[in-house]
Write an enzyme that holds these catalytic residues in place. Structure first.
Site, mmCIF file in Angstrom:
data_model
loop_
_atom_site.group_PDB
_atom_site.id
_atom_site.type_symbol
_atom_site.label_atom_id
_atom_site.label_comp_id
_atom_site.label_asym_id
_atom_site.label_seq_id
_atom_site.Cartn_x
_atom_site.Cartn_y
_atom_site.Cartn_z
ATOM 1 N N GLU A 87 -20.855 -18.871 -32.823
ATOM 2 C CA GLU A 87 -22.040 -19.283 -33.565
ATOM 3 C C GLU A 87 -22.918 -18.068 -33.877
ATOM 4 O OE1 GLU A 87 -25.207 -21.468 -31.525
ATOM 5 O OE2 GLU A 87 -24.168 -21.094 -29.626
ATOM 6 N N ASP A 100 -20.363 -10.602 -15.149
ATOM 7 C CA ASP A 100 -21.084 -9.552 -15.883
ATOM 8 C C ASP A 100 -22.415 -10.081 -16.402
ATOM 9 O OD1 ASP A 100 -21.457 -6.955 -16.755
ATOM 10 O OD2 ASP A 100 -20.410 -7.263 -18.654
ATOM 11 N N LYS A 103 -26.035 -9.790 -17.011
ATOM 12 C CA LYS A 103 -26.978 -8.689 -17.158
ATOM 13 C C LYS A 103 -27.860 -9.014 -18.349
ATOM 14 C CE LYS A 103 -23.572 -6.126 -19.947
ATOM 15 N NZ LYS A 103 -22.753 -4.908 -20.025
ATOM 16 N N PRO A 104 -28.985 -8.327 -18.515
ATOM 17 C CA PRO A 104 -29.895 -8.663 -19.616
ATOM 18 C C PRO A 104 -29.232 -8.643 -20.990
ATOM 19 C CG PRO A 104 -31.022 -7.283 -18.026
ATOM 20 C CD PRO A 104 -29.585 -7.338 -17.590
ATOM 21 N N ASN A 118 -26.361 -9.528 -21.830
ATOM 22 C CA ASN A 118 -25.506 -10.700 -22.033
ATOM 23 C C ASN A 118 -26.284 -12.011 -21.995
ATOM 24 O OD1 ASN A 118 -23.083 -9.419 -22.514
ATOM 25 N ND2 ASN A 118 -22.461 -9.406 -20.356
ATOM 26 N N ASP A 148 -20.510 -13.292 -23.636
ATOM 27 C CA ASP A 148 -19.506 -12.377 -23.096
ATOM 28 C C ASP A 148 -18.874 -12.847 -21.787
ATOM 29 O OD1 ASP A 148 -17.815 -10.291 -22.766
ATOM 30 O OD2 ASP A 148 -19.347 -8.783 -22.374
#
Length: 245
Positions: A32, A77, A79-80, A82, A99
């Site tokens: 999207e 993973d 983290k900011p 993602n 991700d």
């Protein structure tokens, strides 16, 4: 990533609508289209976020990861960069988890990574056990990473800072997180429990993290309903029973 993400239906996960292979053999994935900003860029822009907003964004992230965990998918993973913030029509913020490319799930070849390939993730947000071996982690590694992100959103800096990967490994394994100044005293134990060195000392599930974030949200009633939904998902997963929605 597509194999993992296509199973997830949460509004807080970036939707995958199609996967395939081009004529030249290159694989593709159609996701999207999102308008907004990831949390990494938001932190750079603002320095830190108000506690209430940070708590609500983390609550949404918990819901997305609860669904993934109910399907035995560990993101690995968080983290900011993602966690992408987009906006509903009423201008309220909506998290989209991105991700799942290194997610650990009972599918594909990812479960058969060699030891030399098994250091996956972003060091500043990796749990102590993930630094030792990404093959051996469970859902509680995502809880550590969520705690690291929550700390950074509120404090404007990471809980552990180092100049090299080896130094980061030592700090994560041995040191306490840097003292918090912006987080309210009532919220600090929640963040610190996420960042417990031993997985057994962390929250057992994302729903448990979310439950303790409810008092810090703008609308505790709606937040509580979201927590109940997470709990139902995880219960159905434990029972092996899935009801049609």
């Amino acid at each position: 990533e597509a194999q993992a993400a296509v199973k997830l239906k949460s509004e807080y996960v970036a939707r995958v609508s199609d996967v395939g292979t081009l004529e030249n053999g290159t694989p593709y994935m159609v996701m999207e289209f999102l308008e907004g900003i990831d949390l990494g860029a938001l932190i750079e822009e603002r320095g830190c976020l108000p506690v209430q907003w940070a708590a609500e964004l983390m609550l949404q992230t918990c819901e997305a990861l609860s669904e993934a965990h109910s399907l035995n998918i560990v993101h690995r993973d968080i983290k900011p960069a993602n966690l992408f913030v987009t906006w509903r029509p009423d201008r309220t913020a909506l998290i989209k988890v991105l991700d799942f490319g290194i997610s650990k799930a009972p599918m594909g070849t990812d479960m058969h990574l060699t030891q030399t390939q098994s250091l996956l993730g972003t060091p500043a947000y990796m749990s102590p056990e993930q630094m030792r071996s990404a093959k051996l982690v469970d859902t509680r590694t995502d809880i550590w990473s969520l705690g690291s992100v929550m700390y950074e959103l509120i404090e404007g800096r990471k809980p552990f800072e180092a100049e090299s990967f080896s130094e980061m490994c030592v700090k994560v394994a041995v040191d306490a997180p840097q003292p918090m100044h912006n987080a309210p005293p009532e919220l600090q134990p929640v963040i610190l429990r996420c960042l417990a060195k031993s997985p057994d000392q962390r929250y057992p599930t994302m729903a448990d993290v979310a439950r303790d974030l409810v008092p810090f949200c703008h609308d505790p009633h709606q937040a509580s309903l979201l927590v109940e939904r997470m709990q139902r998902m995880l219960r159905r997963s434990d029972d092996g029973v899935w009801e049609s929605q």
